[in-house]
Design a protein around this motif. Structure first.
Motif, PDB file in Angstrom:
ATOM      1  N   SER A 204       0.829  -1.207   0.000  1.00  6.48           N
ATOM      2  CA  SER A 204       0.000   0.000   0.000  1.00  6.48           C
ATOM      3  C   SER A 204       0.860   1.254   0.000  1.00  6.48           C
ATOM      4  O   SER A 204       0.561   2.233  -0.694  1.00  6.48           O
ATOM      5  CB  SER A 204      -0.930  -0.007   1.220  1.00  6.48           C
ATOM      6  N   GLY A 205       1.938   1.229   0.782  1.00  8.44           N
ATOM      7  CA  GLY A 205       2.837   2.383   0.801  1.00  8.44           C
ATOM      8  C   GLY A 205       3.507   2.601  -0.541  1.00  8.44           C
ATOM      9  O   GLY A 205       3.705   3.743  -0.971  1.00  8.44           O
ATOM     10  N   GLY A 206       3.831   1.507  -1.239  1.00 12.08           N
ATOM     11  CA  GLY A 206       4.433   1.643  -2.558  1.00 12.08           C
ATOM     12  C   GLY A 206       3.493   2.273  -3.564  1.00 12.08           C
ATOM     13  O   GLY A 206       3.908   3.103  -4.387  1.00 12.08           O
ATOM     14  N   VAL A 207       2.220   1.883  -3.506  1.00 12.31           N
ATOM     15  CA  VAL A 207       1.235   2.490  -4.405  1.00 12.31           C
ATOM     16  C   VAL A 207       1.104   3.973  -4.121  1.00 12.31           C
ATOM     17  O   VAL A 207       1.014   4.800  -5.039  1.00 12.31           O
ATOM     18  CB  VAL A 207      -0.126   1.786  -4.257  1.00 12.31           C
ATOM     19  N   CYS A 208       1.113   4.331  -2.849  1.00 12.00           N
ATOM     20  CA  CYS A 208       0.997   5.746  -2.492  1.00 12.00           C
ATOM     21  C   CYS A 208       2.185   6.545  -3.027  1.00 12.00           C
ATOM     22  O   CYS A 208       2.017   7.683  -3.500  1.00 12.00           O
ATOM     23  CB  CYS A 208       0.898   5.889  -0.974  1.00 12.00           C
ATOM     24  N   VAL A 236      -2.636  -4.035  -2.951  1.00  6.72           N
ATOM     25  CA  VAL A 236      -2.388  -3.003  -3.956  1.00  6.72           C
ATOM     26  C   VAL A 236      -3.665  -2.208  -4.242  1.00  6.72           C
ATOM     27  O   VAL A 236      -3.644  -0.968  -4.330  1.00  6.72           O
ATOM     28  CB  VAL A 236      -1.838  -3.631  -5.248  1.00  6.72           C
ATOM     29  N   ALA A 237      -4.788  -2.906  -4.364  1.00  2.00           N
ATOM     30  CA  ALA A 237      -6.063  -2.229  -4.624  1.00  2.00           C
ATOM     31  C   ALA A 237      -6.430  -1.290  -3.475  1.00  2.00           C
ATOM     32  O   ALA A 237      -6.851  -0.150  -3.694  1.00  2.00           O
ATOM     33  CB  ALA A 237      -7.165  -3.256  -4.851  1.00  2.00           C
ATOM     34  N   ARG A 238      -6.260  -1.776  -2.251  1.00  2.56           N
ATOM     35  CA  ARG A 238      -6.559  -0.931  -1.097  1.00  2.56           C
ATOM     36  C   ARG A 238      -5.631   0.265  -1.052  1.00  2.56           C
ATOM     37  O   ARG A 238      -6.034   1.384  -0.717  1.00  2.56           O
ATOM     38  CB  ARG A 238      -6.434  -1.757   0.185  1.00  2.56           C
ATOM     39  N   GLU A 351      11.114 -21.354  21.952  1.00  6.04           N
ATOM     40  CA  GLU A 351       9.779 -20.863  22.290  1.00  6.04           C
ATOM     41  C   GLU A 351       9.806 -19.471  22.909  1.00  6.04           C
ATOM     42  O   GLU A 351       8.775 -18.823  23.030  1.00  6.04           O
ATOM     43  CB  GLU A 351       9.090 -21.845  23.230  1.00  6.04           C
ATOM     44  N   GLY A 352      10.973 -19.008  23.318  1.00  3.21           N
ATOM     45  CA  GLY A 352      11.064 -17.664  23.886  1.00  3.21           C
ATOM     46  C   GLY A 352      11.256 -16.574  22.850  1.00  3.21           C
ATOM     47  O   GLY A 352      11.435 -15.404  23.200  1.00  3.21           O
ATOM     48  N   ALA A 353      11.201 -16.931  21.563  1.00  3.13           N
ATOM     49  CA  ALA A 353      11.445 -15.951  20.502  1.00  3.13           C
ATOM     50  C   ALA A 353      10.372 -14.870  20.486  1.00  3.13           C
ATOM     51  O   ALA A 353       9.178 -15.151  20.653  1.00  3.13           O
ATOM     52  CB  ALA A 353      11.486 -16.649  19.142  1.00  3.13           C
ATOM     53  N   LEU A 354      10.798 -13.636  20.291  1.00  5.31           N
ATOM     54  CA  LEU A 354       9.861 -12.533  20.152  1.00  5.31           C
ATOM     55  C   LEU A 354       9.197 -12.585  18.777  1.00  5.31           C
ATOM     56  O   LEU A 354       9.770 -13.080  17.809  1.00  5.31           O
ATOM     57  CB  LEU A 354      10.583 -11.194  20.318  1.00  5.31           C
ATOM     58  N   CYS A 355       7.991 -12.061  18.691  1.00  8.32           N
ATOM     59  CA  CYS A 355       7.278 -12.003  17.417  1.00  8.32           C
ATOM     60  C   CYS A 355       7.608 -10.699  16.707  1.00  8.32           C
ATOM     61  O   CYS A 355       7.399  -9.616  17.261  1.00  8.32           O
ATOM     62  CB  CYS A 355       5.770 -12.101  17.656  1.00  8.32           C
ATOM     63  N   HIS A 356       8.133 -10.793  15.501  1.00  9.27           N
ATOM     64  CA  HIS A 356       8.446  -9.613  14.700  1.00  9.27           C
ATOM     65  C   HIS A 356       7.507  -9.548  13.506  1.00  9.27           C
ATOM     66  O   HIS A 356       7.274 -10.553  12.831  1.00  9.27           O
ATOM     67  CB  HIS A 356       9.889  -9.670  14.193  1.00  9.27           C
ATOM     68  N   ARG A 357       6.977  -8.357  13.257  1.00 10.66           N
ATOM     69  CA  ARG A 357       6.152  -8.114  12.083  1.00 10.66           C
ATOM     70  C   ARG A 357       6.800  -6.957  11.332  1.00 10.66           C
ATOM     71  O   ARG A 357       6.799  -5.821  11.800  1.00 10.66           O
ATOM     72  CB  ARG A 357       4.724  -7.759  12.482  1.00 10.66           C
ATOM     73  N   VAL A 358       7.361  -7.272  10.178  1.00  4.28           N
ATOM     74  CA  VAL A 358       8.209  -6.301   9.485  1.00  4.28           C
ATOM     75  C   VAL A 358       7.637  -6.005   8.102  1.00  4.28           C
ATOM     76  O   VAL A 358       7.311  -6.923   7.355  1.00  4.28           O
ATOM     77  CB  VAL A 358       9.650  -6.832   9.340  1.00  4.28           C
ATOM     78  N   GLU A 359       7.534  -4.719   7.781  1.00  2.00           N
ATOM     79  CA  GLU A 359       7.147  -4.294   6.443  1.00  2.00           C
ATOM     80  C   GLU A 359       8.212  -3.337   5.911  1.00  2.00           C
ATOM     81  O   GLU A 359       8.639  -2.423   6.612  1.00  2.00           O
ATOM     82  CB  GLU A 359       5.788  -3.588   6.451  1.00  2.00           C
ATOM     83  N   ILE A 360       8.641  -3.578   4.678  1.00  2.00           N
ATOM     84  CA  ILE A 360       9.654  -2.736   4.048  1.00  2.00           C
ATOM     85  C   ILE A 360       9.008  -1.978   2.904  1.00  2.00           C
ATOM     86  O   ILE A 360       8.328  -2.565   2.053  1.00  2.00           O
ATOM     87  CB  ILE A 360      10.820  -3.590   3.509  1.00  2.00           C
ATOM     88  N   GLN A 361       9.211  -0.670   2.865  1.00  2.00           N
ATOM     89  CA  GLN A 361       8.596   0.138   1.808  1.00  2.00           C
ATOM     90  C   GLN A 361       9.359  -0.030   0.493  1.00  2.00           C
ATOM     91  O   GLN A 361      10.597  -0.049   0.482  1.00  2.00           O
ATOM     92  CB  GLN A 361       8.573   1.607   2.209  1.00  2.00           C
ATOM     93  N   PRO A 362       8.654  -0.162  -0.615  1.00  2.00           N
ATOM     94  CA  PRO A 362       9.315  -0.274  -1.915  1.00  2.00           C
ATOM     95  C   PRO A 362       9.940   1.059  -2.334  1.00  2.00           C
ATOM     96  O   PRO A 362       9.732   2.096  -1.698  1.00  2.00           O
ATOM     97  CB  PRO A 362       8.182  -0.644  -2.875  1.00  2.00           C
ATOM     98  N   ARG A 363      10.679   1.001  -3.440  1.00  2.00           N
ATOM     99  CA  ARG A 363      11.181   2.207  -4.094  1.00  2.00           C
ATOM    100  C   ARG A 363      10.317   2.501  -5.304  1.00  2.00           C
ATOM    101  O   ARG A 363       9.674   1.608  -5.858  1.00  2.00           O
ATOM    102  CB  ARG A 363      12.626   2.018  -4.558  1.00  2.00           C
TER     103      ARG A 363
END
Length: 379
Positions: A204-208, A236-238, A351-363
């Motif tokens: 979505s950020g890339g479309v913007c 992409v539509a959103r 099992e002690g691993a932290l949860c990571h949620r990562v988004e990278i913006q396109p160019r």
């Protein structure tokens, strides 16, 4: 009575490693002789006062070590004496293995896989690569085959766009007996505490970025020639709809259209609609559809970019046409590399691993199709 989550909380280190050690000692002491079947996971979990998932991960450790074998449809067996000195299948020299499941090895994902392999190679970890070919049955079978091969972690690109209940599918992955990370996929309707780790592109950020660029060039009436029912089409539509609202673009009937497949006749009709409505720029989801639109615009007497600016999404083949396409370029290799790094961390932490949620913006790679090639090369 302690809850499942509280049992054995005094142990240091991942719980499943302690369970694996316990099972290993039982086998060494002859409780289960070579060639005999282990009790089912539920029975082991009740006996050891741990969760079924912990047992699965512990057994997975023993599979990797070659101490036990999973036999599809039959159960888990202690490796026969004749095979105990052999190396685990698919893991020469005890090398760690990671399973990588992608929908395609020919478009978009090769560069994702390149990033994954680069990181795992540097860490001395092998890769078991499989493609689901956008088929749910193949995806299920390949996932099981990788588990049977003794991989110690999974990088998954599931076909959520063709699953009846995608969130239920993602929730079901928590039953996997080994660590995993989603790549270019994320939970579609997660609870606030959803623990699913993922690394993906901020589509979505890339479309913007693309629409803001067109807006800065003076375009106010912008169309969207989009796709439906692909892994990224909904995002992409959103992104287009949100960015058009944010920038105050003038969206006219028929200029925003999304299809599963764009035939030549469909693109011709779409181009006529845009020309009649005074649309001056079109954002296309997919390089090939964007290239076909450029050809059709010329056939109808329009020039690109003077009469019509075109921006594509994907940047797979955007630069090879007669009119090189300005394109949103997802960071495919970087997504793969970061997902691999995250998985390695989870494999180490257990099992002690932290949860990571990562988004990278396109160019946004600016080329000739939007008429601004001289203004900038990248945004």
């Amino acid at each position: 009575m302690k809850s499942t989550g509280e049992r054995d909380s005094f142990l240091r280190g991942p719980k499943y490693l302690h369970v694996a050690k316990r099972l290993r000692v039982n086998i060494e002491n002859g409780l289960w002789a070579p060639g005999t079947q282990l009790p089912v996971e539920r029975e082991l979990a009740d006996t050891l006062a741990v969760s079924v998932n912990t047992v699965r991960r512990a057994v997975g450790e023993l599979v990797t070590e070659g101490i036990v074998q999973r036999r599809q449809g039959a159960g888990t067996f202690v490796t026969p004496l004749a095979e105990l000195t052999a190396e685990p299948a698919g893991a020469p020299g005890g090398r760690r293995l990671v399973g990588v499941l992608v929908p395609s090895t020919t478009y978009y994902y090769p560069r994702v896989v390149d990033g994954i392999q680069r990181v795992l190679r540097e860490a001395g970890v092998g890769v078991v690569l499989a493609s689901s070919k956008y088929d749910l049955d193949v995806e299920r079978d390949e996932l099981q085959a990788m588990r049977d091969s003794g991989v110690q972690g999974l990088l998954l690109v599931p076909n959520l766009h063709i699953v009846g209940d995608p969130q239920a599918y993602v929730d079901g992955l928590r039953e996997l007996p080994l660590p995993y990370v989603l790549v270019e996929r994320r939970p579609p309707a997660p609870a606030p505490d959803d623990p699913t780790p993922y690394v993906g592109t901020d589509h979505s950020g890339g479309v913007c970025l693309a629409l803001r660029h067109l807006h800065g060039l003076g375009h106010r009436r912008v169309g969207h020639l989009g796709r439906s029912r692909t892994g990224t089409s909904a995002l992409v539509a959103r992104g287009f709809d949100d960015a058009a609202t944010l920038l105050g673009l003038d969206i006219v009937d028929g200029a925003v259209s999304r299809r599963g497949v764009w035939a030549a006749a469909d693109i011709a009709a779409y181009m006529r609609t845009c020309a009649a409505a005074g649309v001056t720029a079109v954002f296309c989801h997919g390089d090939r559809d964007a290239a076909a639109l450029v050809v059709e615009a010329r056939r109808q007497g329009l020039t690109v970019p003077d009469d019509l600016a075109v921006v594509a999404y994907d940047d797979e083949v955007a630069e090879v046409g007669d009119v090189p396409l300005t394109a949103v370029s997802p960071p495919k290799s970087e997504v793969g590399a970061l997902a691999a790094q995250l998985l390695l961390s989870r494999m180490e932490s257990g099992e002690g691993a932290l949860c990571h949620r990562v988004e990278i913006q396109p160019r946004l790679v600016v080329r000739a199709s939007c008429g601004a090639a001289r203004a900038a090369t990248q945004v």
